[in-house]
Design a protein around this motif. Structure first.
Motif, PDB file in Angstrom:
ATOM      1  N   GLN A  45       0.810  -1.224   0.000  1.00 10.67           N
ATOM      2  CA  GLN A  45       0.000   0.000   0.000  1.00 10.67           C
ATOM      3  C   GLN A  45       0.846   1.278   0.000  1.00 10.67           C
ATOM      4  O   GLN A  45       0.701   2.123  -0.880  1.00 10.67           O
ATOM      5  CB  GLN A  45      -0.935   0.006   1.209  1.00 10.67           C
ATOM      6  CG  GLN A  45      -1.842   1.234   1.277  1.00 10.67           C
ATOM      7  CD  GLN A  45      -3.011   1.144   0.339  1.00 10.67           C
ATOM      8  OE1 GLN A  45      -3.823   0.244   0.447  1.00 10.67           O
ATOM      9  NE2 GLN A  45      -3.111   2.073  -0.599  1.00 10.67           N
ATOM     10  N   GLU A  46       1.713   1.411   0.973  1.00 13.36           N
ATOM     11  CA  GLU A  46       2.506   2.628   1.104  1.00 13.36           C
ATOM     12  C   GLU A  46       3.444   2.810  -0.086  1.00 13.36           C
ATOM     13  O   GLU A  46       3.581   3.916  -0.627  1.00 13.36           O
ATOM     14  CB  GLU A  46       3.306   2.573   2.407  1.00 13.36           C
ATOM     15  CG  GLU A  46       4.051   3.853   2.725  1.00 13.36           C
ATOM     16  CD  GLU A  46       4.800   3.750   4.051  1.00 13.36           C
ATOM     17  OE1 GLU A  46       5.838   4.430   4.148  1.00 13.36           O
ATOM     18  OE2 GLU A  46       4.379   3.009   4.947  1.00 13.36           O
ATOM     19  N   LEU A  47       4.049   1.722  -0.520  1.00 12.60           N
ATOM     20  CA  LEU A  47       4.950   1.803  -1.669  1.00 12.60           C
ATOM     21  C   LEU A  47       4.202   2.189  -2.940  1.00 12.60           C
ATOM     22  O   LEU A  47       4.679   3.004  -3.729  1.00 12.60           O
ATOM     23  CB  LEU A  47       5.658   0.458  -1.872  1.00 12.60           C
ATOM     24  CG  LEU A  47       6.623   0.032  -0.763  1.00 12.60           C
ATOM     25  CD1 LEU A  47       7.053  -1.416  -0.972  1.00 12.60           C
ATOM     26  CD2 LEU A  47       7.827   0.952  -0.726  1.00 12.60           C
ATOM     27  N   ALA A  48       3.027   1.596  -3.136  1.00 24.86           N
ATOM     28  CA  ALA A  48       2.227   1.898  -4.330  1.00 24.86           C
ATOM     29  C   ALA A  48       1.811   3.360  -4.346  1.00 24.86           C
ATOM     30  O   ALA A  48       1.897   4.029  -5.377  1.00 24.86           O
ATOM     31  CB  ALA A  48       1.002   0.988  -4.376  1.00 24.86           C
ATOM     32  N   ASP A  49       1.367   3.852  -3.196  1.00 29.06           N
ATOM     33  CA  ASP A  49       0.948   5.250  -3.123  1.00 29.06           C
ATOM     34  C   ASP A  49       2.113   6.213  -3.315  1.00 29.06           C
ATOM     35  O   ASP A  49       1.916   7.360  -3.713  1.00 29.06           O
ATOM     36  CB  ASP A  49       0.243   5.522  -1.789  1.00 29.06           C
ATOM     37  CG  ASP A  49      -1.135   4.852  -1.737  1.00 29.06           C
ATOM     38  OD1 ASP A  49      -1.732   4.615  -2.803  1.00 29.06           O
ATOM     39  OD2 ASP A  49      -1.611   4.564  -0.623  1.00 29.06           O
ATOM     40  N   ALA A  50       3.332   5.730  -3.056  1.00 26.45           N
ATOM     41  CA  ALA A  50       4.526   6.542  -3.288  1.00 26.45           C
ATOM     42  C   ALA A  50       5.033   6.412  -4.727  1.00 26.45           C
ATOM     43  O   ALA A  50       6.008   7.046  -5.106  1.00 26.45           O
ATOM     44  CB  ALA A  50       5.629   6.143  -2.304  1.00 26.45           C
ATOM     45  N   GLY A  51       4.374   5.551  -5.543  1.00 28.11           N
ATOM     46  CA  GLY A  51       4.721   5.455  -6.953  1.00 28.11           C
ATOM     47  C   GLY A  51       5.558   4.260  -7.350  1.00 28.11           C
ATOM     48  O   GLY A  51       6.037   4.201  -8.489  1.00 28.11           O
ATOM     49  N   ASP A  52       5.740   3.279  -6.470  1.00 27.91           N
ATOM     50  CA  ASP A  52       6.504   2.083  -6.828  1.00 27.91           C
ATOM     51  C   ASP A  52       5.697   1.258  -7.836  1.00 27.91           C
ATOM     52  O   ASP A  52       4.567   0.846  -7.549  1.00 27.91           O
ATOM     53  CB  ASP A  52       6.808   1.251  -5.584  1.00 27.91           C
ATOM     54  CG  ASP A  52       7.653   0.039  -5.913  1.00 27.91           C
ATOM     55  OD1 ASP A  52       7.071  -0.974  -6.374  1.00 27.91           O
ATOM     56  OD2 ASP A  52       8.877   0.087  -5.718  1.00 27.91           O
ATOM     57  N   ALA A  53       6.267   1.004  -9.003  1.00 33.34           N
ATOM     58  CA  ALA A  53       5.540   0.345 -10.092  1.00 33.34           C
ATOM     59  C   ALA A  53       5.115  -1.078  -9.742  1.00 33.34           C
ATOM     60  O   ALA A  53       3.977  -1.478 -10.015  1.00 33.34           O
ATOM     61  CB  ALA A  53       6.381   0.341 -11.364  1.00 33.34           C
ATOM     62  N   GLU A  54       6.018  -1.873  -9.150  1.00 33.06           N
ATOM     63  CA  GLU A  54       5.678  -3.262  -8.829  1.00 33.06           C
ATOM     64  C   GLU A  54       4.605  -3.345  -7.761  1.00 33.06           C
ATOM     65  O   GLU A  54       3.688  -4.165  -7.839  1.00 33.06           O
ATOM     66  CB  GLU A  54       6.928  -4.028  -8.381  1.00 33.06           C
ATOM     67  CG  GLU A  54       7.822  -4.444  -9.515  1.00 33.06           C
ATOM     68  CD  GLU A  54       7.148  -5.414 -10.481  1.00 33.06           C
ATOM     69  OE1 GLU A  54       6.576  -6.417 -10.038  1.00 33.06           O
ATOM     70  OE2 GLU A  54       7.191  -5.140 -11.685  1.00 33.06           O
ATOM     71  N   ALA A  55       4.723  -2.503  -6.736  1.00 30.19           N
ATOM     72  CA  ALA A  55       3.721  -2.491  -5.669  1.00 30.19           C
ATOM     73  C   ALA A  55       2.374  -2.008  -6.220  1.00 30.19           C
ATOM     74  O   ALA A  55       1.316  -2.552  -5.869  1.00 30.19           O
ATOM     75  CB  ALA A  55       4.176  -1.608  -4.517  1.00 30.19           C
ATOM     76  N   ALA A  56       2.405  -1.007  -7.093  1.00 29.94           N
ATOM     77  CA  ALA A  56       1.161  -0.498  -7.678  1.00 29.94           C
ATOM     78  C   ALA A  56       0.495  -1.559  -8.546  1.00 29.94           C
ATOM     79  O   ALA A  56      -0.733  -1.726  -8.513  1.00 29.94           O
ATOM     80  CB  ALA A  56       1.440   0.766  -8.488  1.00 29.94           C
ATOM     81  N   TYR A  57       1.298  -2.298  -9.302  1.00 27.91           N
ATOM     82  CA  TYR A  57       0.729  -3.390 -10.110  1.00 27.91           C
ATOM     83  C   TYR A  57       0.067  -4.418  -9.197  1.00 27.91           C
ATOM     84  O   TYR A  57      -1.043  -4.880  -9.481  1.00 27.91           O
ATOM     85  CB  TYR A  57       1.822  -4.042 -10.957  1.00 27.91           C
ATOM     86  CG  TYR A  57       1.382  -5.324 -11.623  1.00 27.91           C
ATOM     87  CD1 TYR A  57       0.347  -5.323 -12.560  1.00 27.91           C
ATOM     88  CD2 TYR A  57       1.987  -6.539 -11.312  1.00 27.91           C
ATOM     89  CE1 TYR A  57      -0.067  -6.498 -13.163  1.00 27.91           C
ATOM     90  CE2 TYR A  57       1.577  -7.713 -11.918  1.00 27.91           C
ATOM     91  CZ  TYR A  57       0.546  -7.684 -12.836  1.00 27.91           C
ATOM     92  OH  TYR A  57       0.130  -8.851 -13.437  1.00 27.91           O
ATOM     93  N   GLY A  58       0.719  -4.768  -8.105  1.00 28.74           N
ATOM     94  CA  GLY A  58       0.133  -5.707  -7.154  1.00 28.74           C
ATOM     95  C   GLY A  58      -1.177  -5.197  -6.590  1.00 28.74           C
ATOM     96  O   GLY A  58      -2.164  -5.941  -6.494  1.00 28.74           O
ATOM     97  N   MET A  59      -1.215  -3.920  -6.228  1.00 29.91           N
ATOM     98  CA  MET A  59      -2.454  -3.341  -5.705  1.00 29.91           C
ATOM     99  C   MET A  59      -3.545  -3.365  -6.777  1.00 29.91           C
ATOM    100  O   MET A  59      -4.718  -3.614  -6.481  1.00 29.91           O
ATOM    101  CB  MET A  59      -2.202  -1.907  -5.229  1.00 29.91           C
ATOM    102  CG  MET A  59      -1.334  -1.818  -3.980  1.00 29.91           C
ATOM    103  SD  MET A  59      -2.108  -2.512  -2.498  1.00 29.91           S
ATOM    104  CE  MET A  59      -3.392  -1.285  -2.213  1.00 29.91           C
ATOM    105  N   GLY A  60      -3.164  -3.120  -8.020  1.00 32.58           N
ATOM    106  CA  GLY A  60      -4.134  -3.212  -9.110  1.00 32.58           C
ATOM    107  C   GLY A  60      -4.706  -4.614  -9.221  1.00 32.58           C
ATOM    108  O   GLY A  60      -5.909  -4.793  -9.439  1.00 32.58           O
ATOM    109  N   MET A  61      -3.849  -5.615  -9.060  1.00 33.51           N
ATOM    110  CA  MET A  61      -4.314  -7.007  -9.104  1.00 33.51           C
ATOM    111  C   MET A  61      -5.309  -7.285  -7.977  1.00 33.51           C
ATOM    112  O   MET A  61      -6.319  -7.967  -8.187  1.00 33.51           O
ATOM    113  CB  MET A  61      -3.120  -7.962  -9.002  1.00 33.51           C
ATOM    114  CG  MET A  61      -2.208  -7.939 -10.202  1.00 33.51           C
ATOM    115  SD  MET A  61      -2.931  -8.732 -11.646  1.00 33.51           S
ATOM    116  CE  MET A  61      -2.809 -10.446 -11.155  1.00 33.51           C
ATOM    117  N   LEU A  62      -5.014  -6.780  -6.785  1.00 34.81           N
ATOM    118  CA  LEU A  62      -5.927  -6.998  -5.655  1.00 34.81           C
ATOM    119  C   LEU A  62      -7.297  -6.387  -5.947  1.00 34.81           C
ATOM    120  O   LEU A  62      -8.322  -7.065  -5.836  1.00 34.81           O
ATOM    121  CB  LEU A  62      -5.344  -6.394  -4.370  1.00 34.81           C
ATOM    122  CG  LEU A  62      -4.060  -7.018  -3.823  1.00 34.81           C
ATOM    123  CD1 LEU A  62      -3.606  -6.279  -2.560  1.00 34.81           C
ATOM    124  CD2 LEU A  62      -4.225  -8.503  -3.536  1.00 34.81           C
TER     125      LEU A  62
END
Length: 199
Positions: A45-62
């Motif tokens: 969550q925190e990484l995705a909101d900070a713009g991390d591409a891999e974490a954001a992709y994972g959050m998108g999958m969820l």
């Protein structure tokens, strides 16, 4: 000088604390693969909101699949968008699918094809097959058998063996000159991407 050193030390300690509180992308994927979606989300969550591409992709999958959270197309689009803009080919493909099917947005073939093409250029075989299908539809203005043959060929060469049948079908309706042109495009793409296929 002493005050400056104290301020620098305080800033350094804050950076360390932030790093300690941040998630871990790989731990998130390990949890995701173990179907522990709550832990995956906590790591990403925190990484995705900070713009991390891999974490954001994972959050998108969820959010795109409702894994451990309520399915939410708006949040899936948001997180896939973050990852796609940073060049994540899988996120680009999933964003294309959402735009093609109208999940969370009005259906838009041109936006879908933009994302399919970006993912396909990076070697995503699902996107290459999707582009092949798009260009193979002879009832659309976008019909281009040379492009269809090219994308099906690339998908097959990169591991999507089902694409070979689609390529052969398109090829059965093409002239020898068109097939030669498509094969030249395939060779050029492979060369530009430093990919060697042993046949």
């Amino acid at each position: 000088m002493r005050r400056f050193s104290t301020l620098c030390l305080a800033a350094f300690l804050m950076l360390l604390a932030t790093a300690a509180w941040s998630g871990d992308v790989q731990k998130g994927w390990d949890a995701y693969n173990a179907l522990d979606y709550a832990t995956a989300r906590a790591e990403w969550q925190e990484l995705a909101d900070a713009g991390d591409a891999e974490a954001a992709y994972g959050m998108g999958m969820l959010y795109g699949n409702g894994f451990g959270v309520d399915m939410n197309d708006d949040l899936a689009l948001k997180y896939y968008g973050i990852a796609a803009e940073k060049g994540n080919a899988d996120a680009q493909f999933n964003l294309a699918v959402m735009h093609q099917n109208g999940w969370g947005v009005p259906p838009d073939e041109s936006v879908a094809n933009k994302w399919y093409r970006m993912a396909a250029e990076q070697g995503n075989t699902q996107a290459q097959t999707a582009l092949g299908r798009y260009f193979a539809m002879d009832f659309l203005d976008s019909y281009d058998p040379v492009e269809a043959y090219k994308w099906f060929s690339l998908a097959e060469k990169l591991g999507d063996y089902g694409a070979a049948e689609k390529r052969e079908f398109v090829g059965s309706r093409m002239t020898p000159e068109q097939i030669a042109a498509a094969r030249a495009l395939v060779d050029t793409w492979l060369e530009e991407n430093n990919i060697r296929i042993d046949e």
